[in-house]
Structure formats: C-alpha cells, structure tokens
Design a protein around this motif. Structure first.
Motif, short mmCIF file in Angstrom:
data_model
loop_
_atom_site.label_atom_id
_atom_site.label_comp_id
_atom_site.label_asym_id
_atom_site.label_seq_id
_atom_site.Cartn_x
_atom_site.Cartn_y
_atom_site.Cartn_z
N GLY A 103 31.75 36.26 42.42
CA GLY A 103 32.47 36.82 41.28
C GLY A 103 32.75 35.76 40.25
N THR A 154 36.75 42.72 38.36
CA THR A 154 36.13 41.70 39.21
C THR A 154 37.05 41.33 40.37
N LEU A 180 36.22 41.79 44.38
CA LEU A 180 36.22 40.68 45.33
C LEU A 180 37.13 40.98 46.52
N SER A 201 33.99 32.56 44.31
CA SER A 201 34.38 32.76 42.92
C SER A 201 33.98 31.56 42.09
N THR A 206 35.44 30.20 38.73
CA THR A 206 36.59 30.47 37.87
C THR A 206 37.18 29.14 37.40
N LEU A 248 41.19 35.07 41.17
CA LEU A 248 39.91 35.14 41.88
C LEU A 248 39.88 34.16 43.05
N SER A 268 39.16 34.47 47.52
CA SER A 268 37.82 33.94 47.79
C SER A 268 37.83 33.01 48.99
N SER A 327 35.75 28.54 46.17
CA SER A 327 35.87 28.63 44.71
C SER A 327 35.25 27.41 44.06
#
Length: 300
Positions: A190, A200, A204, A216, A218, A225, A229, A232
C-alpha cells in the motif's frame, strides 16, 4: 501512536493551567496556529509571542520533548495530515521563494532524498525484498496522488513477475472485491502519503486480517499505514504548495524494483529479449537511424 500529533494538542491544552504566563502564550499560539509554528525557529516563535528563545526551548522540554526540533517534527506531522489544500498553499507560500521557484522546489526534493537515504532502514528494505520474492501473489494499492507511484511499481513488477495485481478502484468496496482472495502467502503493498487515503488504510487492514504480509510505502513510522503493516519503507514527502512532493518515494520504489530485478536477472533478461522482438515487430518505439540522421543533416 497513530494520534501522537493530536495527543500533543490535547496535552498542551490540559497543561495550560500549570504553565507560566510566557508558556501560556506559547501554548495558545501553537494550539491556534500550529501550521505556522511548525516552520518557525524557537527564536522566531518567541519573537511572535513576546518571550525569549530560551523560554520556547524550556516549553518544549516541559511538555516532554528533548529539545525544540523534536516538538517541531511532531507539529509538521500534524499539519501534513490535517491541512486542507488551501491551507497547504498558504503555509508553503511562506517557504518557497517566488523569485526562483524552480530552484526552491528542486532543492527541497533533493533534501527529501538525502533525509530518506539517511533514515531508511536497510534491514527492513531487505526484508521487504524477500517477502515480495517469496509471495504467491502481489497486490499493489495506491489512489489519488499515489496512483502514479502504484502504476509505476506495477508496470515494472509485471515485467519481473507473473503474479502481480495492480488494484484499480473508485471505492472501498471495489478495492475489497479485488483483494478478497488475499491470504497468508500473499503480499499487499500500500502506498499513501499525507493526506492519507482512508481507502488504502482500510484495504491494508483487511489484507492483514486475511493473513497477508502487508507492506507500506509511506512518509513516517507514525503514519496510519505503518501501524497496520508488517514492514514499512519510509520515504520523506512534503508539500510543494498544493502539490505532493513524491520524488523521494519514487526513488525508494526505483531501488526496490532494481533490488528485485537483480535477484531475478535471468527472468528479466528473458522477458526483455522477448519484448524487444515484439517492440521491433510492432514498431512500438521510434528507431534512431544514424545513417538517415546524417543524410537529413546534409540536406539541411
């Protein structure tokens, strides 16, 4: 952790009765103008409310921060997710030199890449690479301004893998319909940056509930997010007026594609060898003919 920035405002509000007169002025300014305070130095904030720079620094310590820059960082996280596009334009207009917008924006993007390089965890990056390589199916999600990033990642992953699905959607329900079969052997990637997409985030969370490995891309570990996750990849983004600056995220995605491509060299080589024949047959690309180019120049 998800509401750390909001918690800051609540904490300041609840602590006002215990503050000194100068601290109360700082507190009220931050509560009412956090969008401006986030980009002020301690000296500038002190000047604005009529206190010394040292009072501002002590205020940051008083509310639990190890120095004023740490307080500023949380305020910046708050404005990125909360400001409307109109407010973003107002804030960024004070940060971008109108005399040389090109230079201002490019320098800001260069700084974001530099910070991303310094802060990105290489072990996490390698874990993400392994998860993707071992996935039964790879789902890629990105909407609104993150949609081009998702498409770029999807385009190259489709050249490497035969198990990629780029999720196209205009609603939460459509997104769920496209990832309904995700399971523990799959990976869902995502991508979203402030202002974060609810679609989104919801997708997720749904994928995680199905047992899929959630990755993710991000801007912060405080991102909603990141909180849903398994891994990340953090890439710095920023506001360039009403435009999202996504240069650093694209660089991270480039690195991810290259790292995976290096692990699947033979497959990538075979794919491009076949594609070159197709592109040649259907004249997909303009062909540079050095001999004809030379003739044209002579005629000119």
């Amino acid at each position: 952790m998800e509401n750390k920035s909001n918690d800051l405002i609540k904490k300041i509000q609840s602590s006002i009765p215990d503050f000194s007169k100068g601290q109360k002025r700082i507190a009220n300014f931050i509560i009412n103008h956090y969008d401006k305070a986030a980009f002020m130095t301690a000296a500038k904030l002190g000047e604005e409310v009529g206190v010394s720079e040292s009072t501002v620094v002590r205020f940051a310590n008083e509310i639990g921060f190890d120095g004023y820059p740490k307080l500023q960082k949380v305020l910046k996280e708050l404005i990125k997710s909360k400001l409307t596009s109109v407010q973003r334009m107002e804030v960024s207009s004070n940060r971008i030199s109108e005399d040389n917008i090109l230079k201002s924006v490019l320098q800001a993007d260069m700084e974001k890449i530099k910070l991303t390089l310094e802060e990105l965890d290489i072990n996490t990056f390698n874990e993400v690479v392994e998860s993707i390589l071992n996935a039964r199916k790879i789902y890629i999600l990105g909407v609104r301004s993150s949609a081009p990033l998702a498409s770029f990642l999807g385009f190259y992953f489709n050249l490497i893998f035969d198990n990629v699905r780029l999720v196209h959607t205009t609603s939460v329900s459509e997104m769920f319909e496209q990832i309904i079969h995700a399971s523990k052997d799959d990976v869902i990637i995502g991508i979203s940056f402030p202002r974060y997409s609810k679609r989104t985030i919801s997708a997720l969370k749904f994928g995680k509930s199905r047992g899929a490995t959630v990755i993710s891309i991000t801007d912060s570990k405080e991102s909603p997010l990141a909180h849903c996750s398994d891994h990340s990849l953090i890439a710095r983004s920023d506001m360039a007026s009403f435009v999202d600056s996504l240069v650093a995220p694209l660089s991270v995605i480039n690195a991810l594609i290259v790292a995976i491509g290096m692990r699947r060299k033979q497959q990538v080589y075979d794919t491009f060898e076949n594609l070159e024949k197709i592109w040649e047959e259907y004249q997909v690309y303009e062909k540079y003919d050095e001999e004809n180019e030379s003739k044209i120049r002579k005629e000119d």
